[in-house]
Design an enzyme around this catalytic site. Structure first.
Site, PDB file in Angstrom:
ATOM      1  N   SER A  98      45.316  26.384  32.196  1.00  0.00           N
ATOM      2  CA  SER A  98      46.033  26.204  33.461  1.00  0.00           C
ATOM      3  C   SER A  98      47.521  26.354  33.193  1.00  0.00           C
ATOM      4  O   SER A  98      47.975  26.119  32.066  1.00  0.00           O
ATOM      5  CB  SER A  98      45.739  24.807  34.014  1.00  0.00           C
ATOM      6  OG  SER A  98      46.577  24.525  35.117  1.00  0.00           O
ATOM      7  N   TYR A 145      45.601  15.262  33.355  1.00  0.00           N
ATOM      8  CA  TYR A 145      45.150  16.660  33.528  1.00  0.00           C
ATOM      9  C   TYR A 145      46.037  17.611  32.733  1.00  0.00           C
ATOM     10  O   TYR A 145      45.542  18.460  31.974  1.00  0.00           O
ATOM     11  CB  TYR A 145      45.164  17.035  35.012  1.00  0.00           C
ATOM     12  CG  TYR A 145      44.676  18.457  35.274  1.00  0.00           C
ATOM     13  CD1 TYR A 145      43.325  18.780  35.145  1.00  0.00           C
ATOM     14  CD2 TYR A 145      45.560  19.463  35.647  1.00  0.00           C
ATOM     15  CE1 TYR A 145      42.869  20.069  35.380  1.00  0.00           C
ATOM     16  CE2 TYR A 145      45.117  20.755  35.886  1.00  0.00           C
ATOM     17  CZ  TYR A 145      43.774  21.058  35.754  1.00  0.00           C
ATOM     18  OH  TYR A 145      43.331  22.345  35.977  1.00  0.00           O
TER      19      TYR A 145
END
Ligand SMILES: NC(=O)c1ccc[n+]([C@@H]2O[C@H](COP(=O)([O-])OP(=O)(O)OC[C@H]3O[C@@H](n4cnc5c(N)ncnc54)[C@H](OP(=O)(O)O)[C@@H]3O)[C@@H](O)[C@H]2O)c1
Length: 237
Positions: A138, A151
């Site tokens: 990501s 995250y």
């Protein structure tokens, strides 16, 4: 008589029941047979039907990739040419609001499952002298933001893991790629989120296909794919 062009290699995709993993499965079904992994059997089976319609032979494996023993039992020794570690979880909230369960689930799926799944099929790739491990990271693996302590931390791990693994296995003929999407319109975001400006899962599937079908001597190691503008909906261009 079968020719080289008829031989379909096998791709294993985790988190194939919806979102980006489903789109990757459908895209790779054009050229690969598939092993698809997820927990939701009905949705996995729906992905499998669409992949079969695209010409792939498909095996569904319903397993929770947090469970190391079950994952090893289901996948160890399986012939896999392309592994796409896609399954992921995001609980975006400040550290002080996060429960231990939310923390552990993100670390288990985004980090520890990389061990369980990759460990099961990488030895076969190394033994055969070819293969490809692709991981969906990501932009959060390079950026930080409020609500990203866990995250973003897990996706930073992905970057270090992917580059180190790449250095370890490249001489054995195995490539390692990490695709780092910006925001993609999937159920990763809570209901009601404005996703009109985000990428579509198919955009990430195209990036994965580009990485895993590069010529054997060429490695696409990192590929960042972003929406052009967070201020404009996709269909305004
Ligand atoms: N959407 C974005 O903006 C975005 C941006 C950058 C990176 N990513 C990354 O892209 C990947 C896919 O995300 P997505 O947006 O497609 O999310 P999604 O729509 O929520 O899909 C997540 C997938 O992961 C699977 N999964 C979750 N926990 C699992 C478990 N314990 N065992 C097995 N499978 C599990 C889910 O399947 P089951 O529920 O059936 O188990 C589902 O298929 C993730 O790694 C995510 O971090 C997403």
């Amino acid at each position: 008589m079968s020719t080289k062009a008829d031989i379909r290699t096998v791709a294993l995709v985790t988190g194939a029941s919806r979102g980006i993993g489903r789109a990757i499965s459908l895209r790779l079904a054009e050229s690969h047979d598939l092993v698809i992994v997820g927990r939701d059997e009905a949705k996995l089976s729906d992905t499998a039907d669409s992949c079969t319609a695209a010409g792939a032979s498909v095996q569904t494996i319903p397993v929770d990739v947090q469970d190391g023993l079950a994952t090893a039992k289901a996948l160890t020794g399986m012939h896999v040419d392309v592994l796409v570690n896609n399954a992921g979880v995001a609980v975006l909230k400040p550290f002080l609001d996060m429960t231990a369960e939310e923390w552990n689930r993100q670390v288990n799926v985004n980090v520890n499952a990389l061990y369980h799944v990759t460990r099961a099929v990488l030895p076969g790739m190394v033994q055969r002298g070819r293969g490809h491990v692709c991981i969906i990271g990501s932009t959060a693996g390079r950026n930080t933001f409020v609500g990203g302590s866990c995250y973003s931390g897990t996706k930073h791990f992905v970057m270090g893991f992917a580059e180190s693994l790449m250095l370890e296995v490249r001489d054995a003929g195995v490539g390692v790629s990490v695709i780092t999407p910006g925001s993609v319109a999937t159920e990763l975001f809570p209901e009601g989120t404005n996703t009109a400006w985000m990428l579509e899962p198919e955009n990430i599937a195209d990036a994965v296909a580009f990485a895993v079908t590069a010529p054997p001597h060429m490695l696409v190691h990192r590929l960042e794919v972003r929406p052009l503008s967070p201020k404009r909906p996709r269909d305004s261009f």
